[in-house]
Design an enzyme around this catalytic site. Structure first.
Site, PDB file in Angstrom:
ATOM      1  N   LYS A   1      -7.909  -0.164  -9.698  1.00  0.00           N
ATOM      2  CA  LYS A   1      -8.508  -0.808  -8.581  1.00  0.00           C
ATOM      3  C   LYS A   1      -9.681   0.076  -8.206  1.00  0.00           C
ATOM      4  CE  LYS A   1      -7.854  -2.729  -3.873  1.00  0.00           C
ATOM      5  NZ  LYS A   1      -8.053  -1.943  -2.840  1.00  0.00           N
TER       6      LYS A   1
ATOM      7  N   HIS B   1     -13.265  -1.502  -2.139  1.00  0.00           N
ATOM      8  CA  HIS B   1     -12.390  -1.320  -0.953  1.00  0.00           C
ATOM      9  C   HIS B   1     -12.802  -1.937   0.494  1.00  0.00           C
ATOM     10  CE1 HIS B   1      -9.385   2.132  -0.569  1.00  0.00           C
ATOM     11  NE2 HIS B   1      -9.350   1.622   0.501  1.00  0.00           N
TER      12      HIS B   1
ATOM     13  N   SER C   1       0.713  -1.276   0.040  1.00  0.00           N
ATOM     14  CA  SER C   1      -0.127   0.008  -0.064  1.00  0.00           C
ATOM     15  C   SER C   1       0.730   1.221   0.106  1.00  0.00           C
ATOM     16  CB  SER C   1      -0.836   0.042   1.118  1.00  0.00           C
ATOM     17  OG  SER C   1      -1.355   1.346   1.524  1.00  0.00           O
TER      18      SER C   1
ATOM     19  N   THR D   1      -5.534   2.802  -6.998  1.00  0.00           N
ATOM     20  CA  THR D   1      -6.741   2.801  -6.517  1.00  0.00           C
ATOM     21  C   THR D   1      -7.518   4.135  -6.730  1.00  0.00           C
ATOM     22  OG1 THR D   1      -5.782   1.368  -4.901  1.00  0.00           O
ATOM     23  CG2 THR D   1      -7.675   2.294  -4.317  1.00  0.00           C
TER      24      THR D   1
HETATM   25  C1  LIG Z   1      -7.433  -2.048   6.923  1.00  0.00           C
HETATM   26  C2  LIG Z   1      -7.783  -1.990   5.712  1.00  0.00           C
HETATM   27  C3  LIG Z   1      -6.912  -1.158   5.018  1.00  0.00           C
HETATM   28  C4  LIG Z   1      -6.869  -0.900   3.409  1.00  0.00           C
HETATM   29  N1  LIG Z   1      -6.042  -0.162   3.113  1.00  0.00           N
HETATM   30  C5  LIG Z   1      -5.900  -0.278   1.714  1.00  0.00           C
HETATM   31  C6  LIG Z   1      -4.928   0.693   0.887  1.00  0.00           C
HETATM   32  O1  LIG Z   1      -4.258   1.161   1.552  1.00  0.00           O
HETATM   33  N2  LIG Z   1      -5.152   0.901  -0.380  1.00  0.00           N
HETATM   34  C7  LIG Z   1      -6.073   0.167  -1.088  1.00  0.00           C
HETATM   35  O2  LIG Z   1      -6.092   0.184  -2.464  1.00  0.00           O
HETATM   36  N3  LIG Z   1      -6.906  -0.340  -0.652  1.00  0.00           N
HETATM   37  C8  LIG Z   1      -6.924  -0.926   0.957  1.00  0.00           C
HETATM   38  N4  LIG Z   1      -7.893  -1.499   1.315  1.00  0.00           N
HETATM   39  C9  LIG Z   1      -8.761  -2.369   0.706  1.00  0.00           C
HETATM   40  C10 LIG Z   1      -8.275  -3.668   0.300  1.00  0.00           C
HETATM   41  O3  LIG Z   1      -6.963  -3.399  -0.563  1.00  0.00           O
HETATM   42  C11 LIG Z   1      -8.946  -4.600  -0.335  1.00  0.00           C
HETATM   43  O4  LIG Z   1      -9.789  -4.037  -1.345  1.00  0.00           O
HETATM   44  C12 LIG Z   1     -10.333  -5.033   0.573  1.00  0.00           C
HETATM   45  O5  LIG Z   1      -9.801  -5.399   1.889  1.00  0.00           O
HETATM   46  C13 LIG Z   1     -10.849  -6.505   0.195  1.00  0.00           C
HETATM   47  O6  LIG Z   1     -11.745  -6.762   1.158  1.00  0.00           O
HETATM   48  P1  LIG Z   1     -11.526  -8.093   2.394  1.00  0.00           P
HETATM   49  O7  LIG Z   1     -10.800  -7.190   3.238  1.00  0.00           O
HETATM   50  O8  LIG Z   1     -12.717  -8.495   2.297  1.00  0.00           O
HETATM   51  O9  LIG Z   1     -10.745  -9.097   1.428  1.00  0.00           O
HETATM   52  C14 LIG Z   1      -7.752  -1.637   2.856  1.00  0.00           C
HETATM   53  C15 LIG Z   1      -8.717  -2.600   3.665  1.00  0.00           C
HETATM   54  C16 LIG Z   1      -8.519  -2.622   4.896  1.00  0.00           C
HETATM   55  C17 LIG Z   1      -9.377  -3.699   5.528  1.00  0.00           C
END
Ligand SMILES: Cc1cc2nc3c(=O)[nH]c(=O)nc-3n(C[C@H](O)[C@H](O)[C@H](O)COP(=O)(O)O)c2cc1C
Length: 357
Positions: free
Chosen positions: A228, A252, A108, A158
């Site tokens: 994304k 997300h 990230s 993203t």
């Molecule tokens: C705590 C947390 C932080 C996240 N941080 C980012 C990030 O920095 N950049 C990003 O593109 N997506 C981020 N996401 C989204 C994840 O990349 C992903 O889309 C999502 O977690 C998928 O769902 P899942 O947790 O049910 O597998 C984050 C998700 C969570 C839970």
């Protein structure tokens, strides 16, 4: 006697016991009433698998390729911020876990470890870098350059977060990243390293970014660029003409606009609109190997998992994250054999049916 967790849900429970309330709320929580968070998981249960018997599955394997990169399974590690809040070894441990499990880790922009350190932690392992396009394009450029110089072989831009979603668990706990935890991108963009809330970070993201801006990033990039955060056929068609090499159908993890469709429910219209021109990945709610097969049957090349490996990291550091990924790989492999599809390549739309008939 301590019993090792045998599935993702058990790792989630263990992580919940270990994390303090602010961190737990940040990682587990989502936006608004968390309807989309729940919908992501529930969507998988609306599909039945349709197995075929008397197929030779003696060599069943989950191995496949994603954008030409060989992986041991169609499951990648999604970009998740602030991994040192889960375990002191943070993103370096996650990189080693993904490498050991034979898959790609996506780092990230809001990582607590520099791209160069992540590369050093797992040299030779495939890795992607997730980009938030910041108002300060100099900082954005420098981060991308560092990632590319250190062998990150794709960018994941993203685009569903021009502002932070309303994450009420964080509002309740007053969640902020303590000053002792370095966030290199934030430090570079603000010149300081005080406590930072997710809201303050997202204020650095450029909310004026449009398709033209994305196209420039894709055109300038020496490595493939994925987009994304796409959920509609309209945006998927646009993406096909934007220079993107792939799409991640994603909401997300329910953390941005509450009330959007579950990612799995958005997948078919995106796959249809793309018509094979790009590789389509999906994330959100994948907790079981059988979920992965449903996503593949609906046209995904692979899935990403966000929270599951984070629960592993919180529960057991690098070994915990690795175990979660290996559990998912074992579940995918077993499900392929029982489905009568020896390889992810063999899965098609006729391997699922809508549970309602
Ligand atoms: C705590 C947390 C932080 C996240 N941080 C980012 C990030 O920095 N950049 C990003 O593109 N997506 C981020 N996401 C989204 C994840 O990349 C992903 O889309 C999502 O977690 C998928 O769902 P899942 O947790 O049910 O597998 C984050 C998700 C969570 C839970």
């Amino acid at each position: 006697m301590t019993v090792e967790p045998v599935n993702v849900a058990e790792y989630e429970r263990l992580a919940a016991e270990r994390l303090e309330p602010g961190s737990l709320g940040y990682f587990a929580g989502a936006a608004g009433d968390e309807r989309t968070l729940r919908a992501n998981v529930e969507a998988f249960a609306r599909w039945h698998l349709r197995p075929r018997v008397l197929v030779d599955v003696s060599a069943a394997s989950a191995a496949t390729t994603v954008l030409g990169t060989p992986v041991s399974m169609p499951v990648l590690v999604a970009p998740v911020a602030l991994q040192r809040m889960l375990h002191p070894d943070g993103e370096a441990a996650m990189a080693r876990a993904a490498a050991a499990a034979g898959t790609i880790m996506t780092l990230s922009t809001i990582a607590t470890t520099r791209p160069s350190e992540v590369a050093a932690a797992a040299p030779g392992a495939p890795r992607w870098f997730q980009v938030y396009v910041l108002k300060d394009r100099g900082v954005t450029r420098a981060l991308i350059d560092e990632a590319i110089d250190h062998g990150f072989s794709a960018l994941v831009v993203t685009v569903d977060a021009p502002r932070a979603g309303r994450r009420e668990r964080d509002l309740r706990t007053g969640f902020a990243v303590p000053p002792g935890i370095d966030m290199p991108a934030v430090r570079a963009a603000t010149g300081s390293q005080g406590p930072v809330t997710p809201q303050e970070f997202f204020a650095l993201v450029d909310p004026s970014l449009t398709w033209e801006g994305f196209e420039r990033i894709a055109a300038d990039s020496p490595v493939p660029v994925l987009l994304k955060g796409v959920l509609t056929a309209e945006d998927a068609r646009h993406a096909c003409d934007s220079g993107a090499a792939g799409l991640v159908v994603s909401n997300h993890g329910g953390r941005q606009l509450d009330g959007v469709a579950a990612s799995l429910d958005a997948l078919p219209e995106v796959v249809d609109a793309v018509g094979g021109r790009l590789e389509v990945l999906v994330d959100g709610g994948v907790r079981r190997g059988t979920d992965v097969l449903v996503a593949l049957a609906l046209g995904a090349r692979a899935v990403l998992v966000g929270r599951p490996p984070m629960w592993g990291l919180a529960a057991g550091g690098e070994a915990g994250a690795r175990r979660v990924l290996e559990l998912l790989r074992d579940e995918v492999e077993l499900a392929l054999a029982l489905l009568g599809a020896p390889s992810p390549r063999d899965i098609g739309g006729d391997h699922v049916a809508h549970a309602s008939g």
